[in-house]
Design an enzyme around this catalytic site. Structure first.
Site, PDB file in Angstrom:
ATOM      1  N   GLY A  12      35.389  37.064  34.024  1.00  0.00           N
ATOM      2  CA  GLY A  12      35.394  37.278  35.572  1.00  0.00           C
ATOM      3  C   GLY A  12      36.844  38.356  35.518  1.00  0.00           C
ATOM      4  O   GLY A  12      36.411  38.934  36.799  1.00  0.00           O
ATOM      5  N   SER A  13      36.875  38.886  34.703  1.00  0.00           N
ATOM      6  CA  SER A  13      38.195  39.966  34.600  1.00  0.00           C
ATOM      7  C   SER A  13      37.502  41.019  33.890  1.00  0.00           C
ATOM      8  O   SER A  13      37.510  41.202  32.596  1.00  0.00           O
ATOM      9  CB  SER A  13      39.510  39.565  33.860  1.00  0.00           C
ATOM     10  OG  SER A  13      40.118  40.456  33.501  1.00  0.00           O
ATOM     11  N   PRO A  14      36.734  41.760  34.340  1.00  0.00           N
ATOM     12  CA  PRO A  14      36.747  43.563  34.825  1.00  0.00           C
ATOM     13  C   PRO A  14      37.643  44.013  33.205  1.00  0.00           C
ATOM     14  O   PRO A  14      36.949  44.519  31.790  1.00  0.00           O
ATOM     15  CB  PRO A  14      36.327  44.213  35.308  1.00  0.00           C
ATOM     16  CG  PRO A  14      37.123  43.776  36.238  1.00  0.00           C
ATOM     17  CD  PRO A  14      37.361  42.631  36.465  1.00  0.00           C
ATOM     18  N   THR A  16      39.345  42.128  31.358  1.00  0.00           N
ATOM     19  CA  THR A  16      39.178  41.647  30.472  1.00  0.00           C
ATOM     20  C   THR A  16      37.908  41.799  28.906  1.00  0.00           C
ATOM     21  O   THR A  16      38.232  42.090  27.661  1.00  0.00           O
ATOM     22  CB  THR A  16      39.330  39.955  30.140  1.00  0.00           C
ATOM     23  OG1 THR A  16      40.508  39.253  30.714  1.00  0.00           O
ATOM     24  CG2 THR A  16      39.045  38.849  29.293  1.00  0.00           C
TER      25      THR A  16
END
Length: 196
Positions: A12-14, A16
């Site tokens: 869910g982390s851009p 990442t």
């Protein structure tokens, strides 16, 4: 002796996603190993009192502009997901389950989910959309769903998350080399330096 990058990640982390597009190349270039460790970012935030930069409107706007700059620098596609933030509990259980039960399919599994979220902008909060993405990529949605309710899988994700917090992780992406923490996709130059 080759070094190892332990990559703590949540789909869910851009930021990442951007790190995920670069780390395999960095590891290949330096003859290093890349170890993927799925965590639940929401659990990390809860345990550490941290929050997504997107919860501060001005910081959130800046973050997405900055991530776009990095995507252009890296030469990779990035689209702001209109459904952000995504609740990733089921997704990260699925990722953990595939890693445990079908490691040979792990790379293809995270590839299709990262692409769906950060290139295609699909809503992976919706079970029907997740099922469609999985089917399109040759995965059986029912088999993947079964993994998300498997007690061993759930315990593994929880354990990964707790151990990450104990090591000092407060967000994603987080990378460890020889117990040294590097946080954020904008610290990959330091990762490369530590591996070289």
């Amino acid at each position: 002796m080759s070094k190892t990058v332990e990559f703590y990640f949540d789909l869910g982390s851009p930021a990442t996603y951007l790190a995920y597009t670069q780390l395999p190349k960095i590891c290949e270039r330096t003859g290093s190993q890349l170890t993927y460790i799925p965590i639940l970012l929401g659990g990390v935030f809860k345990a550490t009192g941290n929050a997504s930069p997107a919860t501060v409107p001005a910081k959130g706007r800046y973050m997405f502009q900055d991530l776009d700059r990095y995507a252009r620098r890296y030469g990779v596609p990035l689209k702001f997901n209109p459904h952000f933030p995504i609740n990733t509990l089921m997704l990260m259980r699925a990722v953990t389950g595939i890693q445990l039960r079908h490691p040979e399919r792990f790379a293809a599994f995270i590839d299709c989910l990262f692409k769906a979220l950060w290139v295609d902008g699909r809503s992976l909060d919706e079970p029907a959309t997740v099922a469609a993405v999985l089917t399109e990529n040759g995965f059986d949605p029912n088999e993947v769903l079964a993994l998300t309710t498997d007690e061993q899988v759930k315990a593994a994700l929880k354990d990964n998350t707790e151990k990450a917090v104990q090591r000092g992780v407060f967000g994603a992406p987080s990378m460890f080399i020889d117990n040294q923490l590097f946080f954020g996709q904008d610290r990959l130059d330091f990762v490369l330096e530590a591996l070289s």
